[in-house]
Design a protein around this motif. Structure first.
Motif, PDB file in Angstrom:
ATOM      1  N   GLY A  20     -23.133   1.538  -7.168  1.00 22.22           N
ATOM      2  CA  GLY A  20     -22.174   0.477  -6.923  1.00 22.22           C
ATOM      3  C   GLY A  20     -21.482   0.643  -5.578  1.00 22.22           C
ATOM      4  O   GLY A  20     -22.125   0.904  -4.570  1.00 22.22           O
ATOM      5  N   ARG A  21     -20.155   0.524  -5.585  1.00 16.28           N
ATOM      6  CA  ARG A  21     -19.389   0.609  -4.343  1.00 16.28           C
ATOM      7  C   ARG A  21     -18.844   2.015  -4.107  1.00 16.28           C
ATOM      8  O   ARG A  21     -17.751   2.187  -3.560  1.00 16.28           O
ATOM      9  CB  ARG A  21     -18.242  -0.409  -4.365  1.00 16.28           C
ATOM     10  N   ALA A  22     -19.564   3.002  -4.529  1.00 15.19           N
ATOM     11  CA  ALA A  22     -19.106   4.382  -4.417  1.00 15.19           C
ATOM     12  C   ALA A  22     -18.982   4.802  -2.959  1.00 15.19           C
ATOM     13  O   ALA A  22     -19.707   4.332  -2.087  1.00 15.19           O
ATOM     14  CB  ALA A  22     -20.062   5.302  -5.151  1.00 15.19           C
ATOM     15  N   THR A  23     -18.056   5.707  -2.694  1.00 13.68           N
ATOM     16  CA  THR A  23     -17.909   6.263  -1.356  1.00 13.68           C
ATOM     17  C   THR A  23     -18.933   7.364  -1.134  1.00 13.68           C
ATOM     18  O   THR A  23     -19.499   7.921  -2.087  1.00 13.68           O
ATOM     19  CB  THR A  23     -16.500   6.848  -1.171  1.00 13.68           C
ATOM     20  N   GLY A  24     -19.138   7.711   0.138  1.00  9.01           N
ATOM     21  CA  GLY A  24     -20.040   8.807   0.442  1.00  9.01           C
ATOM     22  C   GLY A  24     -19.584  10.109  -0.177  1.00  9.01           C
ATOM     23  O   GLY A  24     -20.402  10.906  -0.662  1.00  9.01           O
ATOM     24  N   GLU A  25     -18.260  10.339  -0.205  1.00  8.77           N
ATOM     25  CA  GLU A  25     -17.749  11.577  -0.789  1.00  8.77           C
ATOM     26  C   GLU A  25     -18.005  11.637  -2.287  1.00  8.77           C
ATOM     27  O   GLU A  25     -18.345  12.700  -2.818  1.00  8.77           O
ATOM     28  CB  GLU A  25     -16.259  11.721  -0.493  1.00  8.77           C
ATOM     29  N   SER A  26     -17.845  10.519  -2.978  1.00 11.54           N
ATOM     30  CA  SER A  26     -18.089  10.537  -4.425  1.00 11.54           C
ATOM     31  C   SER A  26     -19.563  10.756  -4.731  1.00 11.54           C
ATOM     32  O   SER A  26     -19.911  11.425  -5.709  1.00 11.54           O
ATOM     33  CB  SER A  26     -17.586   9.245  -5.078  1.00 11.54           C
ATOM     34  N   ILE A  27     -20.442  10.234  -3.883  1.00 12.20           N
ATOM     35  CA  ILE A  27     -21.871  10.462  -4.078  1.00 12.20           C
ATOM     36  C   ILE A  27     -22.204  11.927  -3.781  1.00 12.20           C
ATOM     37  O   ILE A  27     -22.981  12.557  -4.516  1.00 12.20           O
ATOM     38  CB  ILE A  27     -22.710   9.533  -3.181  1.00 12.20           C
ATOM     39  N   ALA A  28     -21.636  12.468  -2.733  1.00 13.12           N
ATOM     40  CA  ALA A  28     -21.868  13.889  -2.424  1.00 13.12           C
ATOM     41  C   ALA A  28     -21.406  14.771  -3.576  1.00 13.12           C
ATOM     42  O   ALA A  28     -22.062  15.758  -3.929  1.00 13.12           O
ATOM     43  CB  ALA A  28     -21.141  14.261  -1.135  1.00 13.12           C
ATOM     44  N   ARG A  29     -20.282  14.404  -4.175  1.00 11.87           N
ATOM     45  CA  ARG A  29     -19.773  15.146  -5.328  1.00 11.87           C
ATOM     46  C   ARG A  29     -20.739  15.031  -6.510  1.00 11.87           C
ATOM     47  O   ARG A  29     -21.011  16.006  -7.208  1.00 11.87           O
ATOM     48  CB  ARG A  29     -18.390  14.607  -5.697  1.00 11.87           C
ATOM     49  N   PHE A  30     -21.256  13.821  -6.725  1.00 13.47           N
ATOM     50  CA  PHE A  30     -22.227  13.592  -7.796  1.00 13.47           C
ATOM     51  C   PHE A  30     -23.486  14.439  -7.580  1.00 13.47           C
ATOM     52  O   PHE A  30     -24.067  14.958  -8.525  1.00 13.47           O
ATOM     53  CB  PHE A  30     -22.574  12.110  -7.854  1.00 13.47           C
ATOM     54  N   PHE A  31     -23.876  14.593  -6.325  1.00 15.72           N
ATOM     55  CA  PHE A  31     -25.068  15.377  -6.002  1.00 15.72           C
ATOM     56  C   PHE A  31     -24.765  16.874  -5.971  1.00 15.72           C
ATOM     57  O   PHE A  31     -25.653  17.663  -5.720  1.00 15.72           O
ATOM     58  CB  PHE A  31     -25.639  14.932  -4.655  1.00 15.72           C
ATOM     59  N   THR A  32     -23.517  17.234  -6.224  1.00 10.14           N
ATOM     60  CA  THR A  32     -23.020  18.611  -6.363  1.00 10.14           C
ATOM     61  C   THR A  32     -22.944  19.382  -5.048  1.00 10.14           C
ATOM     62  O   THR A  32     -22.981  20.613  -5.048  1.00 10.14           O
ATOM     63  CB  THR A  32     -23.827  19.437  -7.396  1.00 10.14           C
ATOM     64  N   TRP A  33     -22.804  18.683  -3.912  1.00  9.71           N
ATOM     65  CA  TRP A  33     -22.551  19.395  -2.665  1.00  9.71           C
ATOM     66  C   TRP A  33     -21.130  19.955  -2.709  1.00  9.71           C
ATOM     67  O   TRP A  33     -20.198  19.266  -3.116  1.00  9.71           O
ATOM     68  CB  TRP A  33     -22.710  18.470  -1.463  1.00  9.71           C
ATOM     69  N   PRO A  34     -20.943  21.198  -2.313  1.00  7.85           N
ATOM     70  CA  PRO A  34     -19.603  21.810  -2.385  1.00  7.85           C
ATOM     71  C   PRO A  34     -18.625  21.172  -1.398  1.00  7.85           C
ATOM     72  O   PRO A  34     -18.998  20.786  -0.294  1.00  7.85           O
ATOM     73  CB  PRO A  34     -19.869  23.284  -2.048  1.00  7.85           C
ATOM     74  N   GLU A  35     -17.400  21.063  -1.844  1.00  3.97           N
ATOM     75  CA  GLU A  35     -16.325  20.558  -0.985  1.00  3.97           C
ATOM     76  C   GLU A  35     -15.659  21.737  -0.268  1.00  3.97           C
ATOM     77  O   GLU A  35     -15.858  22.887  -0.662  1.00  3.97           O
ATOM     78  CB  GLU A  35     -15.313  19.794  -1.848  1.00  3.97           C
ATOM     79  N   PRO A  36     -14.865  21.447   0.792  1.00  3.71           N
ATOM     80  CA  PRO A  36     -14.488  20.139   1.340  1.00  3.71           C
ATOM     81  C   PRO A  36     -15.596  19.557   2.213  1.00  3.71           C
ATOM     82  O   PRO A  36     -16.439  20.303   2.738  1.00  3.71           O
ATOM     83  CB  PRO A  36     -13.247  20.470   2.167  1.00  3.71           C
ATOM     84  N   TYR A  37     -15.563  18.235   2.366  1.00  4.81           N
ATOM     85  CA  TYR A  37     -16.560  17.544   3.162  1.00  4.81           C
ATOM     86  C   TYR A  37     -16.032  17.296   4.574  1.00  4.81           C
ATOM     87  O   TYR A  37     -14.837  17.028   4.755  1.00  4.81           O
ATOM     88  CB  TYR A  37     -16.937  16.219   2.502  1.00  4.81           C
ATOM     89  N   PRO A  38     -16.920  17.362   5.554  1.00  6.30           N
ATOM     90  CA  PRO A  38     -16.465  17.175   6.941  1.00  6.30           C
ATOM     91  C   PRO A  38     -16.115  15.716   7.234  1.00  6.30           C
ATOM     92  O   PRO A  38     -16.640  14.788   6.611  1.00  6.30           O
ATOM     93  CB  PRO A  38     -17.688  17.615   7.754  1.00  6.30           C
ATOM     94  N   GLN A  39     -15.227  15.537   8.191  1.00  9.87           N
ATOM     95  CA  GLN A  39     -14.957  14.211   8.730  1.00  9.87           C
ATOM     96  C   GLN A  39     -16.017  13.938   9.796  1.00  9.87           C
ATOM     97  O   GLN A  39     -16.141  14.684  10.764  1.00  9.87           O
ATOM     98  CB  GLN A  39     -13.558  14.169   9.355  1.00  9.87           C
ATOM     99  N   LEU A  40     -16.781  12.895   9.597  1.00  6.53           N
ATOM    100  CA  LEU A  40     -17.920  12.644  10.477  1.00  6.53           C
ATOM    101  C   LEU A  40     -17.495  11.833  11.699  1.00  6.53           C
ATOM    102  O   LEU A  40     -16.794  10.826  11.573  1.00  6.53           O
ATOM    103  CB  LEU A  40     -19.011  11.893   9.724  1.00  6.53           C
ATOM    104  N   PRO A  41     -17.948  12.247  12.879  1.00  5.83           N
ATOM    105  CA  PRO A  41     -17.650  11.455  14.080  1.00  5.83           C
ATOM    106  C   PRO A  41     -18.446  10.151  14.098  1.00  5.83           C
ATOM    107  O   PRO A  41     -19.441  10.006  13.384  1.00  5.83           O
ATOM    108  CB  PRO A  41     -18.074  12.385  15.223  1.00  5.83           C
ATOM    109  N   ALA A  42     -18.027   9.237  14.938  1.00  6.87           N
ATOM    110  CA  ALA A  42     -18.689   7.926  15.033  1.00  6.87           C
ATOM    111  C   ALA A  42     -20.162   8.074  15.391  1.00  6.87           C
ATOM    112  O   ALA A  42     -21.002   7.282  14.944  1.00  6.87           O
ATOM    113  CB  ALA A  42     -17.966   7.063  16.060  1.00  6.87           C
ATOM    114  N   GLU A  43     -20.472   9.083  16.160  1.00 13.47           N
ATOM    115  CA  GLU A  43     -21.868   9.286  16.581  1.00 13.47           C
ATOM    116  C   GLU A  43     -22.777   9.510  15.384  1.00 13.47           C
ATOM    117  O   GLU A  43     -23.916   9.039  15.345  1.00 13.47           O
ATOM    118  CB  GLU A  43     -21.922  10.473  17.551  1.00 13.47           C
ATOM    119  N   VAL A  44     -22.295  10.230  14.374  1.00  7.30           N
ATOM    120  CA  VAL A  44     -23.102  10.482  13.175  1.00  7.30           C
ATOM    121  C   VAL A  44     -23.264   9.192  12.371  1.00  7.30           C
ATOM    122  O   VAL A  44     -24.358   8.917  11.845  1.00  7.30           O
ATOM    123  CB  VAL A  44     -22.457  11.586  12.310  1.00  7.30           C
TER     124      VAL A  44
END
Length: 251
Positions: A187-211
């Motif tokens: 649905g309208r999930a955020t990238g962080e919520s999907i990363a959490r669902f995929f079990t990537w460990p937190e904290p997540y980086p703040q991505l620059p515009a280039e990425v």
């Protein structure tokens, strides 16, 4: 009239949902309860079992958006069920979900008819899960048949998308965090919520515009890679498929 690349772009969201929602369905959960498997144990054994009985590294090579240790843990824990049985059960969940959700939609037979040559003619290069799922026999009834074919096409796009991420040199976690997840099973999930669902460990980086810009280019590359797949359809058939998938998604 839609050309192949336009078709690839227009169908990715409905196929992503209609071909993938069974993975999170009540049918899949019931199988976990019946056979004593964890949700991810069934997921990896059922979805990736088309690769055959293999080492976890082989599964990790195609399930790049999950942390490797998570793949290995669940693949190995699921070895109590043979891969052939897991694939059969997972396929059954796909069919049951399709019958429940699309059983009243009259467009299923035509969707299946249009997607069969797409699946049959597509190159398996770079998409081993697609190749494995293409070999799984199709059911006769239209809702289940259409759903399985959409799942197979979804696996093709997934494999090609993974190649595009790797070719860009982007870490899978960054690709998840930078993506738009609208029009997906999440649905309208955020990238962080999907990363959490995929079990990537937190904290997540703040991505620059280039990425973010590079991630958008990856999506465009995936669309280009998928375009030849739909070249087996003429413009009228492409328009028909797009329309039917939109109706099926709405249904």
């Amino acid at each position: 009239m839609a050309d192949p690349q336009t078709t690839a772009i227009e169908v990715k969201a409905p196929i992503g949902v209609l071909g993938g929602n069974f993975m999170l369905s009540r049918e899949a959960k019931a199988l976990c309860e019946e056979y004593g498997l964890g949700p991810r144990e069934l997921y990896f054994r059922g979805r990736c079992g088309v690769l055959g009985e293999c080492e976890a590294d082989v599964v990790t090579s195609v399930a790049i958006f999950f942390p490797p240790e998570h793949v290995a843990q669940n693949w190995d824990a699921g070895r109590k069920m043979p891969v052939e049985q897991a694939v059969e059960l997972y396929t059954g969940a796909c069919h049951a979900w399709g019958r429940r959700k699309l059983g009243g939609f009259d467009g299923c037979a035509r969707i299946a008819e249009l997607l069969e040559p797409v699946v049959e003619k597509a190159s398996p290069v770079g998409a081993p899960l697609f190749a494995g799922w293409r070999a799984v026999p199709l059911p006769d009834d239209a809702p289940a048949r259409a759903t399985q074919l959409m799942h197979v096409v979804r696996e093709l796009r997934g494999g090609l998308h993974a190649n595009a991420v790797i070719a860009e040199g982007m870490h899978p976690l960054d690709a998840i965090l930078a993506a738009s997840h609208e029009g997906t099973p999440f649905g309208r999930a955020t990238g962080e919520s999907i990363a959490r669902f995929f079990t990537w460990p937190e904290p997540y980086p703040q991505l620059p515009a280039e990425v973010i810009e590079r991630r958008a280019k990856i999506e465009e590359t995936t669309d280009r890679l998928m375009a030849p797949v739909f070249s087996v359809l003429n413009a009228a058939e492409s328009d028909e498929l797009i329309g039917l998938l939109r109706l099926g998604h709405a249904h």
